[in-house]
Design a protein around this motif. Structure first.
Motif, short mmCIF file in Angstrom:
data_model
loop_
_atom_site.label_atom_id
_atom_site.label_comp_id
_atom_site.label_asym_id
_atom_site.label_seq_id
_atom_site.Cartn_x
_atom_site.Cartn_y
_atom_site.Cartn_z
N LEU A 94 0.84 -1.20 0.00
CA LEU A 94 0.00 0.00 0.00
C LEU A 94 0.88 1.25 0.00
N GLU A 95 0.48 2.25 -0.75
CA GLU A 95 1.22 3.49 -0.80
C GLU A 95 1.01 4.27 0.50
N ALA A 96 2.01 5.08 0.86
CA ALA A 96 1.89 5.92 2.04
C ALA A 96 0.72 6.89 1.82
N GLY A 97 -0.02 7.11 2.88
CA GLY A 97 -1.19 7.98 2.79
C GLY A 97 -2.40 7.34 3.43
N SER A 98 -3.54 7.94 3.24
CA SER A 98 -4.78 7.48 3.85
C SER A 98 -5.52 6.49 2.95
N HIS A 99 -6.04 5.42 3.55
CA HIS A 99 -6.77 4.39 2.82
C HIS A 99 -8.05 4.02 3.58
N ASP A 100 -9.09 3.69 2.82
CA ASP A 100 -10.36 3.25 3.41
C ASP A 100 -10.39 1.74 3.48
#
Length: 462
Positions: free
Chosen positions: A360-366
């Motif tokens: 998963l890329e850095a940052g916000s995920h749902d």
């Protein structure tokens, strides 16, 4: 055939309204039935059977659907007259890769599960299930026992790859059967796992005394050892005096067929081990009285979770649910399901393996976790701490400075709304007392307001 996993395919949720019990209920999707099948006599027989059983029980409807398919053959064997099979509407022509898959079968029922239920062609989630199981799930679907969406959820959990393989609860949960309506023979006792031990009611029941009803489900272990649940069928009749059980099933001699077994007889049955036929019965279940599970609001102490790409383990958190995970999606994309994806729920603790989320890329995920008794949405923030040379106390979003954004995250973490990574937890301990609390929030707020004192280690290098 070793079908201990076959029950992955069998799913159930709730009985639909009476108006849903005819073919017209499923006619809104052209893939529900293939053109070849629609041109065959089996489609006509199915239509007639469901119409005739319109006012009967769900179990009786499922049995009517099964009996209407008597004689349907699986032409997924070498040397078969494939052209003739296609003419007869007996061959799923969509996936030649399954032509010689003896157990899975190249049938209308496997086509239905793979292409229609899973919703795709070559890119559909691959199902690895023996077609006796798929056939029974097809019959229950015709009876209105569950919807396409419910089927898809269960197929993902129990029949897709990777899949779950528990001893007993994998196939019982796959039917969503109330344990009060399941009877286990002594041979099945050792297969009842400890996870749901307190939910089993009818244990060590004599196979002669099980309350067999037309349309009920019988689970077999053909060699009589009880080591595998390797076949499922639908009860046609049981004679209490002669102990002869009549049942309808798919994938028996490569076709849908009605058979009989005398439970009193000791024999070498269907090429399997020499034993008394009653030893071959593992369990019986009915489902007419089953009601859907009450919707449950799934909660977790933390609604937001932080996880770093360099972490040595996956993320963990607790919920108020004690059911298994069916699926996990990230930003709307299916991630996987259950144990073989390193995602489990045991005693309320969810554990997701690092291999599943490392990309998963850095940052916000749902995130959306789907359980048997509800769903839980979460926000996952992925960090990449290895790429940061200088870490600062109080800088929880790793942007190189301590700001109001960091204070907000810290404030939420102090009241357990946010689950921090190990590094973030260390950076959040601004006052150095070994814990994250409102005292650290106060230090950061004073640092942002440029107080001369009371800021702790805020802004200092870690």
């Amino acid at each position: 055939m070793k079908l201990k996993r076959m029950f992955c395919a069998l799913t159930a949720a709730a009985v639909l309204a009476a108006s849903m019990f005819s073919l017209t209920a499923h006619a809104d999707d052209s893939k529900a039935y293939s053109d070849e099948y629609k041109s065959s006599p089996y489609y006509e027989k199915l239509t007639a059977a469901l119409e005739d059983s319109r006012d009967k029980t769900t179990m009786e409807k499922a049995l009517a659907a099964a009996l209407s398919q008597e004689g349907y053959k699986n032409y997924a064997t070498e040397g078969a007259d494939l052209d003739k099979a296609r003419e007869d509407g007996l061959l799923w022509t969509g996936k030649e890769l399954r032509m010689n898959a003896h157990d899975t079968g190249n049938t209308e029922y496997t086509r239905w599960a793979q292409t229609w239920v899973m919703g795709g062609e070559g890119d559909a989630q691959y199902l690895d299930c023996d077609w006796c199981a798929i056939f029974v799930s097809w019959c229950l679907y015709q009876a209105g026992y569950y919807s396409k969406d419910e089927l898809k959820k269960y197929y993902y959990a129990y029949c897709a790859e990777p899949r779950v393989e528990y001893d007993a609860d994998s196939w019982i949960l796959a039917y969503n059967l109330d344990q009060k309506n399941v009877w286990y023979a002594p041979k099945a006792h050792h297969k009842l796992d400890a996870y749901n031990w307190n939910t089993y009611y009818n244990i060590d029941i004599d196979p002669f005394e099980m309350p067999y009803k037309p349309g009920g489900l019988v689970f077999f272990s053909w060699d009589g050892s009880g080591e595998y649940f390797d076949h499922v069928s639908i009860v046609v009749d049981y004679d209490q005096d002669t102990h002869v059980l009549t049942y309808s099933n798919g994938n028996s001699a490569g076709q849908v067929i009605t058979r009989q077994i005398d439970l009193d007889v000791e024999e070498e049955f269907r090429g399997m081990a020499f034993t008394k036929n009653s030893n071959r019965i593992m369990a019986y279940a009915d489902y007419d009285e089953i009601k859907p599970l009450e919707p449950k609001k799934i909660t977790a102490p933390n609604t937001e979770i932080m996880w770093d790409k360099g972490a040595s383990s996956g993320l963990r958190f607790r919920t108020n649910s004690d059911s298994k995970i069916f699926s996990v999606t990230v930003d709307g994309e299916y991630l996987g399901s259950n144990v073989e994806s390193n995602m489990i729920l045991h005693e309320g603790k969810v554990i997701i393996g690092r291999s599943e989320i490392v990309n998963l890329e850095a940052g916000s995920h749902d995130l959306l976790f789907t359980f048997d008794d509800g769903a839980l949405p979460l926000t996952l923030t992925v960090t990449d701490e290895n790429g940061i040379e200088d870490k600062l106390y109080g800088d929880l979003n790793f942007d190189g400075k301590v700001t109001v954004d960091d204070a907000t995250v810290l404030q939420r973490a102090a009241v357990d709304f946010v689950q921090l990574t190990d590094t973030q937890t260390a950076l959040a301990d601004v006052n150095g007392d070994g814990r994250v609390s409102v005292l650290d929030v106060t230090c950061v707020q004073k640092y942002i307001a440029q107080f001369a004192s009371g800021t702790g280690r805020a802004g200092q290098k870690y």
